[in-house]
Design a protein around this motif. Sequence first.
Motif, PDB file in Angstrom:
ATOM      1  N   ALA A  29      25.656  26.519  42.506  1.00 63.97           N
ATOM      2  CA  ALA A  29      26.952  26.935  41.932  1.00 63.97           C
ATOM      3  C   ALA A  29      26.714  28.403  41.410  1.00 63.97           C
ATOM      4  O   ALA A  29      27.882  29.141  41.400  1.00 63.97           O
ATOM      5  CB  ALA A  29      26.681  26.109  40.294  1.00 63.97           C
ATOM      6  N   GLY A  30      25.700  29.133  41.418  1.00 68.08           N
ATOM      7  CA  GLY A  30      25.698  30.348  41.037  1.00 68.08           C
ATOM      8  C   GLY A  30      25.225  31.382  42.217  1.00 68.08           C
ATOM      9  O   GLY A  30      25.433  32.473  42.026  1.00 68.08           O
ATOM     10  N   GLY A  31      25.058  30.769  43.395  1.00 68.70           N
ATOM     11  CA  GLY A  31      24.742  31.415  44.681  1.00 68.70           C
ATOM     12  C   GLY A  31      25.931  31.939  45.462  1.00 68.70           C
ATOM     13  O   GLY A  31      26.550  30.890  45.690  1.00 68.70           O
ATOM     14  N   LYS A  32      25.952  33.007  45.843  1.00 71.52           N
ATOM     15  CA  LYS A  32      27.005  33.520  46.767  1.00 71.52           C
ATOM     16  C   LYS A  32      26.247  34.238  47.957  1.00 71.52           C
ATOM     17  O   LYS A  32      25.867  35.354  48.112  1.00 71.52           O
ATOM     18  CB  LYS A  32      27.857  34.717  46.025  1.00 71.52           C
ATOM     19  N   SER A  33      25.889  33.149  48.899  1.00 73.20           N
ATOM     20  CA  SER A  33      25.244  33.642  50.067  1.00 73.20           C
ATOM     21  C   SER A  33      25.338  32.381  51.215  1.00 73.20           C
ATOM     22  O   SER A  33      26.204  31.718  50.998  1.00 73.20           O
ATOM     23  CB  SER A  33      23.597  33.453  49.663  1.00 73.20           C
ATOM     24  N   GLU A  34      25.048  32.990  52.441  1.00 79.25           N
ATOM     25  CA  GLU A  34      25.453  32.271  53.569  1.00 79.25           C
ATOM     26  C   GLU A  34      24.922  30.773  53.482  1.00 79.25           C
ATOM     27  O   GLU A  34      25.371  29.798  53.816  1.00 79.25           O
ATOM     28  CB  GLU A  34      24.786  33.069  54.848  1.00 79.25           C
ATOM     29  N   SER A  35      23.691  30.809  52.903  1.00 81.79           N
ATOM     30  CA  SER A  35      22.921  29.491  52.920  1.00 81.79           C
ATOM     31  C   SER A  35      23.531  28.714  51.852  1.00 81.79           C
ATOM     32  O   SER A  35      23.858  27.475  52.057  1.00 81.79           O
ATOM     33  CB  SER A  35      21.216  29.795  52.281  1.00 81.79           C
ATOM     34  N   ALA A  36      24.107  29.162  50.801  1.00 79.25           N
ATOM     35  CA  ALA A  36      24.791  28.294  49.763  1.00 79.25           C
ATOM     36  C   ALA A  36      26.070  27.800  50.360  1.00 79.25           C
ATOM     37  O   ALA A  36      26.621  26.601  50.285  1.00 79.25           O
ATOM     38  CB  ALA A  36      25.101  28.841  48.565  1.00 79.25           C
ATOM     39  N   ASP A  37      26.817  28.850  50.946  1.00 74.87           N
ATOM     40  CA  ASP A  37      28.203  28.355  51.732  1.00 74.87           C
ATOM     41  C   ASP A  37      27.899  27.274  52.888  1.00 74.87           C
ATOM     42  O   ASP A  37      28.707  26.336  52.948  1.00 74.87           O
ATOM     43  CB  ASP A  37      28.633  29.599  52.312  1.00 74.87           C
ATOM     44  N   GLU A  38      26.890  27.495  53.602  1.00 77.52           N
ATOM     45  CA  GLU A  38      26.466  26.386  54.810  1.00 77.52           C
ATOM     46  C   GLU A  38      26.449  25.075  53.912  1.00 77.52           C
ATOM     47  O   GLU A  38      26.629  23.977  54.371  1.00 77.52           O
ATOM     48  CB  GLU A  38      25.460  26.939  55.672  1.00 77.52           C
ATOM     49  N   ILE A  39      25.427  24.998  53.072  1.00 79.95           N
ATOM     50  CA  ILE A  39      25.365  23.826  52.115  1.00 79.95           C
ATOM     51  C   ILE A  39      26.294  23.275  51.613  1.00 79.95           C
ATOM     52  O   ILE A  39      26.589  21.750  51.675  1.00 79.95           O
ATOM     53  CB  ILE A  39      24.110  23.841  51.175  1.00 79.95           C
ATOM     54  N   GLN A  40      27.192  23.668  51.005  1.00 83.64           N
ATOM     55  CA  GLN A  40      28.558  23.143  50.522  1.00 83.64           C
ATOM     56  C   GLN A  40      29.391  22.694  51.624  1.00 83.64           C
ATOM     57  O   GLN A  40      29.945  21.564  51.522  1.00 83.64           O
ATOM     58  CB  GLN A  40      29.191  24.292  49.898  1.00 83.64           C
ATOM     59  N   LYS A  41      29.345  23.362  52.876  1.00 82.12           N
ATOM     60  CA  LYS A  41      30.361  22.842  53.839  1.00 82.12           C
ATOM     61  C   LYS A  41      29.617  21.590  54.334  1.00 82.12           C
ATOM     62  O   LYS A  41      30.137  20.600  54.629  1.00 82.12           O
ATOM     63  CB  LYS A  41      30.181  23.972  55.062  1.00 82.12           C
ATOM     64  N   LEU A  42      28.278  21.299  54.446  1.00 78.73           N
ATOM     65  CA  LEU A  42      27.603  20.232  54.782  1.00 78.73           C
ATOM     66  C   LEU A  42      27.816  18.984  53.896  1.00 78.73           C
ATOM     67  O   LEU A  42      28.001  17.752  54.299  1.00 78.73           O
ATOM     68  CB  LEU A  42      26.164  20.453  55.113  1.00 78.73           C
ATOM     69  N   LYS A  43      27.846  19.586  52.626  1.00 79.78           N
ATOM     70  CA  LYS A  43      28.041  18.461  51.449  1.00 79.78           C
ATOM     71  C   LYS A  43      29.552  17.780  51.447  1.00 79.78           C
ATOM     72  O   LYS A  43      29.750  16.832  51.523  1.00 79.78           O
ATOM     73  CB  LYS A  43      27.734  19.267  50.362  1.00 79.78           C
ATOM     74  N   ALA A  44      30.581  18.823  52.028  1.00 77.49           N
ATOM     75  CA  ALA A  44      31.870  18.171  51.916  1.00 77.49           C
ATOM     76  C   ALA A  44      32.063  17.404  53.242  1.00 77.49           C
ATOM     77  O   ALA A  44      32.851  16.512  53.178  1.00 77.49           O
ATOM     78  CB  ALA A  44      32.584  19.614  51.982  1.00 77.49           C
TER      79      ALA A  44
END
Length: 428
Positions: free
Chosen positions: A93-108
């Motif tokens: 929720a608080g991370g603005k990084s490539e790793s966080a974005d990639e994890i959110q895409k995989l979760k979606a």
Amino acid sequence: MDATKKPLRISPELGVYAEKHGVFQMLQRMLQCLLVDRPQDPIQYMIDHFKKENDEVPRVFLLGPPVSGKLSIAKLLCDQINTNLLTLDNMLAGGKSESADEIQKLKAKAQDIPNTLWAKLILERLSKTDCIKRGWVLVGFPKTREQAMAIQELGIAPEHVVILDAPDTVLIERNLGKRIDPVTKEIYHTIFNWPTSTKIQNRLEKPPGITEEETVKRLLEYRQVSHGVLNSYSKKYHIINADQPSVDVLSQVLSHVQSRHRSVAPYTPRIILHGPPGSGRSLQAAMIAEKYRIVNVSCGQLLREAVAAETRLGETIKPYVESRQPVPDVMVMKCMAQRLSKLDCSTWGWVMHGFPQDLVQAEMLKDAGFLANRVFFMEVPDDAVIERLSMRMVDPTTGKRSLKARTTRLKDSFYPTVIRLFNGSLLQ
């Protein structure tokens, strides 16, 4: 240290300073970081490491089966030790990084998230200034050995691993009473943690996955993989029973987190035995010196040796010894300092008896830089002391003392007790 003389003589003050300030532990930690990070400029890296001053900050994994109270205890723990609470959800929720974005895409897309990606996300969070300065408590990760290996490969290593556990029947019962606030996402319980506000009570909802069948399935999955995590941190984990009041659980967790692991730093015993005449100081000192191969330093014996050697200090002391008058503290301290400064005492350590006898002498010993790391007070009833001294016999040839008809019995009764004390504390 005098580099012009062989063998090199290290001053006793150096060992005292190193133990007091944890120099060995500091260098050990720095070397570990150096091997993990492998910087291009090792010298500058070590300088930066010293400037961080973060060797003592908490680094904790808080793990356990579902509904064991990990998050609740972690919040209380972080409030107590003033550190950062980390979960996978708040890092996303608080991370603005490539790793966080990639994890959110995989979760979606409802796809599996690689362990290496989770590990990268955690490393990015731990690299931030607040985690470096204040430490962290990571909750609920790793769950499997593969996840543990992934974060270990990136150099993420906790100082303490706490595992909350309880019988499955207790965990199932707890899960059935769980409720969640849809606004704040706070978790409550119908029995253990019910909110006082009527407004909050009315909006609480049952979270998904709290039926008995689903809970049993989750617990079974945890039990099947938990041994892998235990093996990954076999020397660091500590299991705490979660089936007790949260205050007691927090107390045990806090006690473990604030404890230090046993140090492997080089250790030089510096022991003082203090007690009344007839308490057995000289006998115990002799046996301890023989068992642990350290130097037996007897104040009275040193003074007699100085007189017998006819040194300048001995000639000064001789009138006091012959007239059986107390030797001035300054002379005694000078004699003791000469003996404690020798190479064998600095290398192997020492056990001292007969000095200091009062606060003034203790202060003189401290000011001279000879700090004991173990002090034992040998207490004996006055009646026993009088009996021992009245039965004491002295060999006029060798000067050795013994107790008539009781020497063997006293040795057998004293020796196991004192050696047991030293086995528990001297070598730790």
